[in-house]
Design a protein around this motif. Structure first.
Motif, mmCIF file in Angstrom:
data_model
loop_
_atom_site.group_PDB
_atom_site.id
_atom_site.type_symbol
_atom_site.label_atom_id
_atom_site.label_comp_id
_atom_site.label_asym_id
_atom_site.label_seq_id
_atom_site.Cartn_x
_atom_site.Cartn_y
_atom_site.Cartn_z
ATOM 1 N N GLY A 589 -30.703 12.735 29.189
ATOM 2 C CA GLY A 589 -30.001 12.276 28.007
ATOM 3 C C GLY A 589 -30.965 11.788 26.938
ATOM 4 N N SER A 590 -30.434 11.365 25.840
ATOM 5 C CA SER A 590 -31.279 10.886 24.750
ATOM 6 C C SER A 590 -32.043 9.641 25.183
ATOM 7 C CB SER A 590 -30.415 10.569 23.518
ATOM 8 O OG SER A 590 -29.436 9.598 23.847
ATOM 9 N N ASN A 591 -33.265 9.504 24.701
ATOM 10 C CA ASN A 591 -34.174 8.385 25.011
ATOM 11 C C ASN A 591 -34.548 8.346 26.491
ATOM 12 O OD1 ASN A 591 -34.126 7.533 22.311
ATOM 13 N ND2 ASN A 591 -32.229 6.374 22.678
ATOM 14 N N ALA A 592 -34.218 9.378 27.231
ATOM 15 C CA ALA A 592 -34.588 9.490 28.648
ATOM 16 C C ALA A 592 -34.086 8.326 29.470
ATOM 17 C CB ALA A 592 -36.107 9.632 28.797
ATOM 18 N N LYS A 593 -32.931 7.739 29.092
ATOM 19 C CA LYS A 593 -32.364 6.617 29.825
ATOM 20 C C LYS A 593 -31.143 7.029 30.652
ATOM 21 C CE LYS A 593 -33.917 3.110 26.541
ATOM 22 N NZ LYS A 593 -33.512 2.013 25.620
ATOM 23 N N SER A 594 -30.753 8.262 30.543
ATOM 24 C CA SER A 594 -29.576 8.723 31.280
ATOM 25 C C SER A 594 -29.801 10.169 31.713
ATOM 26 C CB SER A 594 -28.307 8.619 30.428
ATOM 27 O OG SER A 594 -28.433 9.420 29.260
ATOM 28 N N VAL A 595 -29.019 10.544 32.699
ATOM 29 C CA VAL A 595 -29.070 11.905 33.242
ATOM 30 C C VAL A 595 -27.642 12.422 33.343
ATOM 31 C CG1 VAL A 595 -29.674 13.346 35.227
ATOM 32 C CG2 VAL A 595 -31.192 11.487 34.528
ATOM 33 N N PHE A 596 -27.444 13.652 32.849
ATOM 34 C CA PHE A 596 -26.154 14.320 32.981
ATOM 35 C C PHE A 596 -26.278 15.395 34.059
ATOM 36 C CE2 PHE A 596 -26.453 12.884 28.559
ATOM 37 C CZ PHE A 596 -25.290 12.146 28.442
ATOM 38 N N GLY A 597 -25.336 15.369 34.966
ATOM 39 C CA GLY A 597 -25.353 16.350 36.056
ATOM 40 C C GLY A 597 -23.994 16.989 36.265
ATOM 41 N N TYR A 598 -24.003 18.297 36.626
ATOM 42 C CA TYR A 598 -22.764 19.026 36.886
ATOM 43 C C TYR A 598 -22.624 19.179 38.403
ATOM 44 C CZ TYR A 598 -18.871 22.056 35.646
ATOM 45 O OH TYR A 598 -17.603 22.574 35.455
ATOM 46 N N SER A 599 -21.485 18.738 38.917
ATOM 47 C CA SER A 599 -21.281 18.734 40.356
ATOM 48 C C SER A 599 -21.099 20.163 40.879
ATOM 49 C CB SER A 599 -20.052 17.894 40.714
ATOM 50 O OG SER A 599 -19.768 17.980 42.095
ATOM 51 N N SER A 600 -21.560 20.368 42.115
ATOM 52 C CA SER A 600 -21.414 21.687 42.731
ATOM 53 C C SER A 600 -20.092 21.835 43.470
ATOM 54 C CB SER A 600 -22.564 21.931 43.722
ATOM 55 O OG SER A 600 -22.540 20.947 44.751
ATOM 56 N N TYR A 601 -19.405 20.703 43.732
ATOM 57 C CA TYR A 601 -18.153 20.742 44.474
ATOM 58 C C TYR A 601 -16.930 20.719 43.583
ATOM 59 C CZ TYR A 601 -20.742 19.956 48.806
ATOM 60 O OH TYR A 601 -21.596 20.091 49.861
ATOM 61 N N SER A 602 -17.050 20.145 42.432
ATOM 62 C CA SER A 602 -15.888 19.969 41.552
ATOM 63 C C SER A 602 -16.328 20.197 40.113
ATOM 64 C CB SER A 602 -15.307 18.563 41.710
ATOM 65 O OG SER A 602 -16.287 17.582 41.426
ATOM 66 N N PRO A 603 -15.411 20.604 39.232
ATOM 67 C CA PRO A 603 -15.788 20.869 37.830
ATOM 68 C C PRO A 603 -15.881 19.589 37.004
ATOM 69 C CG PRO A 603 -13.485 21.380 38.152
ATOM 70 C CD PRO A 603 -13.993 20.976 39.501
ATOM 71 N N PHE A 604 -16.785 18.706 37.408
ATOM 72 C CA PHE A 604 -16.925 17.426 36.709
ATOM 73 C C PHE A 604 -18.391 17.207 36.329
ATOM 74 C CE2 PHE A 604 -12.998 16.724 39.045
ATOM 75 C CZ PHE A 604 -12.196 16.141 38.074
ATOM 76 N N ILE A 605 -18.545 16.467 35.221
ATOM 77 C CA ILE A 605 -19.868 16.070 34.732
ATOM 78 C C ILE A 605 -20.050 14.598 35.050
ATOM 79 C CG2 ILE A 605 -21.365 15.848 32.721
ATOM 80 C CD1 ILE A 605 -19.801 18.088 31.423
ATOM 81 N N TYR A 606 -21.200 14.271 35.656
ATOM 82 C CA TYR A 606 -21.511 12.887 35.999
ATOM 83 C C TYR A 606 -22.644 12.406 35.100
ATOM 84 C CZ TYR A 606 -18.816 13.676 40.247
ATOM 85 O OH TYR A 606 -17.811 13.961 41.142
#
Length: 1656
Positions: A589-606
């Motif tokens: 994410g911006s400023n390298a303080k967060s991470v966005f991940g896409y789950s392999s089991y469900s269509p959700f973004i964490y």
């Protein structure tokens, strides 16, 4: 949130659907591409798009006449949409024609018909009225899946469906508002070009006397009774037919069909007859123009000829005349052609190739052919923007095809084929080049300064496996790579540094994604890698580890990696994080303080937050801060926009989701691709964020999107992009200049591979040798990776650094080696007991143990494989043994003769199963019940009758029947152990149950015959075992005699063969195994122990035995002399024989005489005993010969019985075969009856349906005819009532108006095709054309209604009334014409229904007739039985053909007929014999009188001869003395006395002679004494000569006996061969004589009447 449908728009789409390229009009080409339909103007090259809002486009069709396009969407219960072009106005939406998908759509050339064909599961053909959007009719064809659909241009009511195996013509029949589909299948020819003839499915009868039943259809023989019986073809009769690949209609409504094998067919659409067109022989370039396999995949008809294209890439134009065609022109596309289409004006031809190229072929000027598209049709692997992203974008195919596209209009600018298996691609943001990864681990760098001709400038190998990820940071400083081995390489992205590798780090698993984060003013680049850790559960898809590290800018100046090329974790600030949910994609994410991940089991973004201070542990677990739905179908990939404020989600649903990276709220979601093909594969942002490019999975589509309006979100992206461009522009020029200076890369192979192979090929020397002191540095592989190069470089540096220490160590090792080699040489010269094993000199015990362990593992593996192989073979052996040995109640074996080659086999028998015994018992019980029932019925019938004078005749008939039983039974099985008393009579086997019971009884008879023979076989086998035992005992005595006689003769040593003792095959003897037996250590120890015990027993037995030693010394080892030892006895010589004879005394002389006497007696005893032994040996040999010969005679008789048993078994099996054949024929008849009943029932249903339909349609036709008649009557009434209606005006005006009333305007006929280039000419008009003609007619009537046509003097009101009346009349006339056409169609429809009903009725009558005939044939077959008779030679009076009687025209007559004929012949014969006897007696009297007369004449001659002899007799002196002397006896006595005196005188003289002889004898005795003294000396010499003679005689007897025995054996063998040949010749001649005698008897029987009683 903004409206997701209006923010982004698709500017252009690239990708060609090669199978669906067609013309929309004269100059517009269209084709479906993913979710879009692409329209390209051939003149301006401009592209227009139409997007399917419901998803991907399925079936596709175009109507050039109406300029509409139809397509189906892909969803559950899809719809068909019809849109106009170019306005894209929806004309119709057709619903309810398919369950899952449409596979084919086609418009009629003129009219409102649209045909659709659905795919699985219904496969329904539906005809639509697309004007009104309603279905007209449909029909399901689930048995066939079609791939091509076309309408007849001249007949709107006819269409054709085809696939690779069949072609079917469909007719649309109309009855007013009722529509029906009728299928007319076409029978395709064979690949040889011949049309198969369809045989009639009927049975046939034969007129031969030998009746084997009717010839049934093949389907009945196969046992088919359902609908498949009509189309069944046996496998051996099936021939491969042509495989249609495409078809088109001709101008004569015929169908041209192209086949895969290069055949061209013409099909008549009315009669469905097929004609195979042949190509004319052409001299010029015949190979190029000849049609071959794959030459015809698409066809299009033109006025100039038939255009044909195929996979060979050649477009041919053929002219067809009759049954021949000629190729007139060819054009080579140099690529396989997938589809062709003709424009509306027939001037252009679109040609689509397999590589995605699209050509516009000018039919009049082929040299003006244009290339519209040059893209590639394969799936795009990746797409990215070149540099700033405002001008060009770059795509990469899986086969390494790179293509550069113009962002403005989507044109193809240039391309490059890398000829590799590409895996990933990325474009550098700071320079005009791209990096491409391959499956071999290489990274290719492509110079894009010259967009039209990209070039490869460098290649670097980083991995031994495929490169999965390539990623540039936003400033273009670093290039990061990732692969499945977990290594992340960091490369200097500046071309001036030649893309050098700065170093690498290990992520510890499979790298799933890479992302970077940097700003313009930032001096470091944050990098995040999503990793699937090594050893993680394979079932989980995704990674749970995140690796975060920083790349400072100063490493570009001085790399901080170690000698091995690895970055230390402290240098790059490497951190490890773990998440609970498996992810498939992750971005910073911006400023390298967060991470966005896409789950392999469900269509959700964490969304995960990265803590500012990490704990002391090596791995930090991240918690989920927020969870948001990403897409409808997961999993997907995440990409952060260049300005870090947008998060793009691309997943399998094909929709691109754009969300705010701060609050994760979506603001745009354009649909770019379809979820049916797999969704989105890759996407990329331009630097300013204004443009997005995506590639799809499976659809081969490249989609370019651009923002439609400048919203606030766009402003931030544009500002950041502008700032980034300014920042990169400073270094971009220098970087591009460095790129242009770099030369073109070319592959240069390394020679180290060959050197390494040569070293590997050198053989290893196992002898003790001295080795070279030189040290070989590790060599590089042919194409090493960067890590391999760093490793080799580090090793070389260490080698140079520690060279002196290594030299000392090598010197020490050399001295140690020399010492050990000297010890090994010394060891070789030592005795075996002092030698050491070669292993003792091995100092590297660890290596030795390792090699030993490896060898033991290999031995264990091989042993396990061998054990498994042995186990499988043992299992197979047990199965074979169980099936062929254990299950046999009687094992198969044979008996071999002693002296001949006879070998008799028994009958192997299995144990009869319980079901067989039960069936046999059931049949016996049935026979008993039938016998009791027959007896009871006879008693009831004959209860009233009395035994009359005919009783004796009945008894005689019963005896005759007993005599005939053998012939009627048809076999001799009762003579060989079979019981035929329970058999049915062959003349009474009518039912199927009786035949089956008869088969069971015959099988039991065969079993009993075999069983009876096996009993005799077992007796002979036991007798042979006894004979073999006796022969061996006698041979043992013969061998003892031979050893005593010291002779060698060949003896008969019989042994049992493997066929006689088959059980020996189940056991393996040790002598049969040729290899050494493997012994386990336990077995070896046990064997050694047994050998040791045996050796101890042998040594103990060889100890000092005083008794045995005394017996050997005193008596030669025996207590008494046996008789058989006499031949080995010898008389001991006296000791004085060694001295000279002069030294002997008298005692010694006496001892010599006694010695000689004993030698003589011993020799006589030896000779007597030798003769006794020889006589005993001859007796034993003759006894063996006699017993074995008698056994061979018995075996010969057994062999003859085996032949007779085989004959009996074959007779019974022949009866079984005939019974089975009759049962099969009966079952075929029953099957055919079932078939006919099934067909009849089906025809009855069809008849009821056709009758009902005929009645219904007849009522409709009558009703419509009545309405038509009413309309005609009304029209006539209008005509008749015209003068009455205008009776208020003058007559002359009425006449003028009536003429105008009858006058009609001439309207020009509308034509659907007016261009002369069309091959179809004038086509029938459609309903739309008819309506337009009515409108034109009414316009013409408006001109007629003008006032200038009004007659003079007529009032205006009357004229207006006249005009209205004339218009009404015109409308009625048009209605009458319209209804007349409809009525004609309805009548034609009714006539077809009536013909169908009549055909169905006729088919039913034919089936009923065939049923009756088949029932009669079945009854005839059941009564006309096949009977087997066993007749003598004289009872078969038919001609022989090849020694086999020909029974084709033979008749089986009853015995009474033959007996009556024989009695008549016998009576006539007796009359003839009586007259012959009477004639014989008369002639006998004449002959007797002649003989008596001759006898008397001969007696008279004898008497005359006697008298003549007496007259001629001569008298001698002796006869005279006898006649003249009175006392002849006295004269004889005087003569005797004289003789006695003479005898006395002779005796005296004899005595005198005796005395003189005695004196002579005394003198001779004196001489004898003198000679005896001389003989003494001769005896001494004789003794010596005898000794030497006996020795030589013994030698001669030993040597000469063998030669004489061999000579005698050879002579005896020749005599046996000569005798055998003579015996064979005699047997042959005897056989020929018997055959000739039989032939003479047969000819005599044919010449003379048979006077004996015939026996049957």
């Amino acid at each position: 949130m903004d409206d997701p449908d209006c923010s982004l728009e698709v500017r252009w789409v690239q990708g060609l659907n090669k199978r669906n390229v067609t013309f929309m009009n004269d100059s517009t080409v269209c084709y479906p591409c993913g979710n879009f339909i692409v329209f390209i103007d051939a003149e301006t090259r401009k592209q227009s798009l139409f997007q399917c809002t419901t998803g991907s486009i399925g079936a596709f069709a175009v109507n050039i006449t109406s300029e509409v396009v139809a397509f189906s969407d892909q969803k559950l219960k899809p719809d068909i949409y019809v849109y106009t072009y170019p306005g894209f106005v929806k004309r119709a939406q057709l619903k309810g024609g398919a369950e899952l998908d449409y596979s084919l759509i086609a418009f009629s050339y003129s009219g409102s018909f649209l045909a659709s064909y659905s795919s699985v599961p219904d496969h329904t053909l539906t005809i639509w009225n697309w004007y009104e959007g309603i279905p007209l009719c449909s029909r399901s064809e689930s048995s066939t899946i079609f791939t091509s659909l076309t309408f007849n241009p001249f007949n709107t009511f006819q269409l054709c469906l085809s696939n690779e195996t069949s072609i079917c013509v469909w007719n649309i029949e109309v009855c007013d508002t009722v529509y029906q589909l009728q299928a007319l299948p076409v029978r395709l020819p064979n690949e040889e070009g011949t049309i198969p003839v369809e045989e009639e499915e009927r049975f046939h009868t034969t007129s031969n006397l030998s009746y084997y039943g009717p010839l049934m259809p093949i389907s009945s023989i196969a046992g088919l009774v359902d609908d498949s019986a009509g189309t069944f073809i046996p496998k051996e009769q099936r021939k491969p037919v042509v495989s249609p690949s495409s078809h088109c209609w001709s101008s004569a409504s015929d169908i041209y069909v192209g086949c895969k094998g290069g055949h061209l067919l013409a099909i008549n659409s009315e009669t469905q007859t097929v004609t195979v067109l042949s190509q004319k022989q052409q001299s010029e370039d015949s190979f190029r123009i000849a049609l071959r396999e794959g030459s015809i995949t698409m066809m299009a008809l033109h006025r100039d000829g038939l255009y044909i294209a195929g996979s060979d890439g050649i477009l041919r134009r053929c002219s067809i005349k009759g049954t021949e065609f000629k190729v007139e022109n060819c054009w080579d596309a140099k690529e396989p052609i997938e589809s062709i289409s003709v424009s509306a004006n027939y001037k252009m031809l679109s040609v689509a190739t397999s590589k995605g190229s699209l050509y516009l072929y000018n039919t009049h000027r082929p040299e003006d052919t244009l290339k519209m598209l040059s893209g590639y049709s394969e799936d795009w692997l990746a797409a990215d923007f070149v540099t700033t992203g405002n001008t060009y974008c770059l795509t990469l195919g899986m086969a390494g095809d790179m293509q550069v596209w113009s962002v403005e209009d989507g044109r193809s600018i240039g391309g490059l084929n890398l000829n590799i298996q590409a895996t990933c691609m990325a474009c550098c943001p700071s320079s005009h080049y791209a990096a491409v990864g391959s499956n071999t681990g290489h990274v290719y760098f492509i110079d894009l300064n010259n967009i039209e001709t990209p070039r490869i400038i460098q290649r670097t190998r980083l991995y031994h496996l495929s490169v999965k990820h390539l990623h540039f940071d936003q400033q273009g400083k670093f290039l990061l790579t990732g692969a499945a081995d977990g290594y992340i390489f960091i490369l200097d992205a500046r071309p001036s540094c030649s893309f050098q590798v700065l170093g690498c780090t290990v992520a510890g698993g499979d790298i799933l994604s890479l992302s970077t984060l940097s700003y313009v003013d930032s001096q470091q680049v944050k990098t995040l890698a999503l990793v699937c850790p090594t050893g993680q559960n394979n079932e989980e898809e995704g990674g749970t580890r995140l690796v975060l590290f920083s790349l400072p800018s100063d490493i570009l100046i001085s790399s901080r990696s170690d000698d091995r090329g690895m970055f230390k974790d402290s240098v790059i600030l490497k951190c490890l994080y773990e998440v609970e949910q498996p992810l498939v994609s992750a971005v910073l994410g911006s400023n390298a303080k967060s991470v966005f991940g896409y789950s392999s089991y469900s269509p959700f973004i964490y969304k995960f937050l990265i803590p500012e201070e990490t704990s002391a542990g090596p791995v930090v677990f991240l918690n989920v801060e927020r969870k948001v739905r990403g897409s409808r179908l997961g999993p997907g990939s995440l990409i952060l926009s260049p300005h870090h404020k947008w998060l793009a989600v691309s997943a399998k649903d094909g929709i691109l989701y754009l969300q705010d990276s701060y609050n994760l709220e979506g603001f745009a979601q354009p649909c770019c691709h379809s979820y049916h093909t797999g969704g989105i594969r890759s996407m990329a942002f331009s630097l300013d964020g204004h443009s997005i490019v995506t590639t799809g999975i499976g659809d081969g589509t490249l989609v370019y999107l651009r923002w439609k309006s400048n919203i606030d979100k766009m402003k931030a992206s544009f500002d950041y992009g502008y700032l980034l461009k300014r920042f990169l522009s400073n270094s971009m020029a220098s970087a591009d200049e460095a790129l242009t200076r770099m030369s073109l890369w070319s592959f240069q192979p390394d020679n180290s591979t060959g050197q390494r192979e040569e070293l590997e090929d050198k053989p290893m020397n196992v002898e003790v040798t001295t080795q070279d002191d030189s040290y070989t540095n590790p060599s590089l592989a042919a194409d090493p990776t960067w890590l391999d190069q760093k490793m080799i470089k580090a090793v070389n540096e260490e080698t140079q650094k520690y060279a002196s220490e290594k030299k000392k160590l090598k010197d020490g090792v050399k001295e140690l080696r020399q010492t050990i080699q000297a010890m090994m040489r010394e060891n070789e010269s030592l005795p075996d007991i002092e030698k050491l094993d070669q292993q003792e000199f091995n100092l590297d015990t660890e290596e030795q143990e390792r090699l030993l362990a490896e060898s033991e593992q290999e031995v264990a593996r091989v042993r396990k494989e061998i054990e498994l192989e042995n186990l499988s073979k043992q299992y197979l052996r047990e199965i074979i043994k169980q099936e062929c040995w254990d299950s046999m109640a009687v094992k198969g074996r044979s008996i071999v003769a002693f002296h001949t080659e006879y070998e008799v086999n028994n009958y192997p028998l299995k144990e009869r199963s319980t079901s067989e015994l039960e069936d046999f018992a059931r049949v016996l019980n049935t026979k008993k019940i039938e016998a009791v029932d027959l007896k009871a019925r006879k008693e009831i019938v004959e209860f009233q009758t009395k035994l009359g004078p005919d009783e004796e005749d009945e008894v005689e008939e019963e005896s005759v029947q007993n005599e005939e039983s053998t012939s009627l039974i048809g076999s001799l099985s009762d003579q060989y152990g079979g019981d035929t008393s329970n058999l049915y009579s062959q003349l009474a086997l009518h039912t199927r149950e009786e035949k089956i019971n008869q088969i069971i009884l015959l099988q039991d008879i065969i079993h009993n015959v075999k069983k009876a023979f096996n009993k005799e076989f077992d007796l002979i086998g036991k007798q042979k075992e006894q004979e073999v035992t006796r022969v061996k005992e006698r041979n043992q005595r013969i061998l003892e005699i031979m050893s005593e006689l010291s002779v060698q003769e060949k003896t008969l040593d019989p042994e049992f063969t493997d066929n006689e003792k088959p059980e020996r095959a189940l056991t393996v003897e040790d002598n049969e195994v040729k290899v050494q037996k493997y012994l386990t250590p336990e077995q070896k120890a046990k064997t050694e122990q047994l050998q040791k015990q045996e050796e101890e027993r042998r040594l103990a037995a060889q100890g000092d035995n005083a008794k045995e030693r005394a017996l050997n010394d005193m008596m030669g080892g025996v207590l008494e002399v046996k008789k058989e030892d006499i031949l080995r006895m010898a008389v001991p010589e006296p000791a004085f024989l060694s001295r000279s004879e002069a030294e002997w005394n008298e005692d010694e002389r006496k001892q010599l005489k006694e010695y000689e006497k004993k030698c003589k007696e011993l020799n006589e005893e030896k000779e007597k005993y030798r003769k006794v032994l020889e006589a005993e040996m001859k007796k034993l040999q003759s006894s063996i010969q006699e017993t074995t010969q008698s056994f061979d005679d018995m075996l010969t008789k057994l062999f003859e019985k085996k032949v007779k048993s085989e004959m009996v078994i074959y007779q019974e099996e022949l009866k079984i075969s005939n019974l089975i054949f009759s049962i099969l024929i009966e079952e075929e008849m029953n099957t055919r009856l079932t078939q006919l009943n099934h067909i009849l029932e089906k025809k009855r249903k069809e008849k009821s349906e056709t009758s009902e339909a005929m009645k219904t349609f007849k009522a409709q036709v009558d009703e419509f005819r009545e309405a038509y008649d009413n309309l005609v009557a009304e029209d006539k009434l209008l005509d008749r009532g015209f003068k009455k209606e205008f009776s208020d005006i003058p007559a002359h005006q009425v006449d003028q108006l009536y003429k105008l009333y009858k006058r009609r305007p001439r309207v020009q006929r509308l034509r659907t095709q007016t261009d002369n280039a069309s091959p179809f000419g004038d086509r029938p008009g459609s309903a739309k054309a008819y309506n337009e003609s009515i409108v034109q007619l009414m316009r013409a009537m408006d001109e007629f209604d003008a006032l200038e046509h009004m007659p003079d003097g007529l009032e205006l009101s009357v004229w207006q009334r006249f005009c209205l009346s004339r218009r009404s009349k015109m409308e009625y006339e048009q209605q009458v014409k319209r209804k007349a056409l409809i009525l004609a169609e309805m009548q034609s429809f009714l006539q077809r229904r009536v013909a169908e009903d009549e055909k169905t009725r006729q088919d039913m009558e034919n089936i009923m007739q065939e049923l009756n005939v088949l029932r009669n044939e079945k009854m005839k077959f059941q009564l006309d039985l096949t009977v087997q008779f066993l007749l003598k030679q004289g009872q078969v009076e038919v001609e022989n053909k090849d020694l086999i009687p020909d029974f084709e025209d033979a008749l089986l007559l009853h015995r009474s007929v033959v007996e009556d004929l024989n009695s008549t012949i016998r009576g006539l014969g007796e009359q003839k014999i009586a007259s012959m006897v009477e004639s014989k007696d008369f002639r006998k009297g004449i002959v007797q009188l002649e003989w008596e007369h001759k006898k008397i004449r001969m007696e008279m001659e004898d008497l005359k001869q006697k008298s003549r002899d007496i007259t001629m007799l001569r008298v001698s002196k002796e006869l005279q003395i006898f006649l003249n002397e009175s006392d002849y006896s006295k004269r004889v006595s005087d003569q005797l006395s004289v003789l006695e005196e003479t005898l006395n005188v002779q005796e005296k003289h004899h005595e005198k002679n005796v005395k003189s002889y005695k004196r002579i004898v005394k003198d001779i005795e004196k001489d004898i004494n003198k000679k005896m003294q001389a003989n003494v000396q001769l005896d001494k010499d004789l003794h010596d000569l005898l000794l030497s003679f006996s020795e030589r005689k013994h030698i001669y007897e030993v040597v000469g006996a063998e030669k004489s025995s061999e000579k005698h054996s050879a002579e005896r063998y020749k005599d046996l061969i000569r005798r055998r040949k003579l015996v064979d010749l005699a047997n042959t001649q005897a056989h020929e004589i018997s055959v000739l005698r039989a032939e003479v008897d047969r000819l005599r029987m044919k010449t003379f009447p048979a006077l004996i009683q015939m026996e049957y």
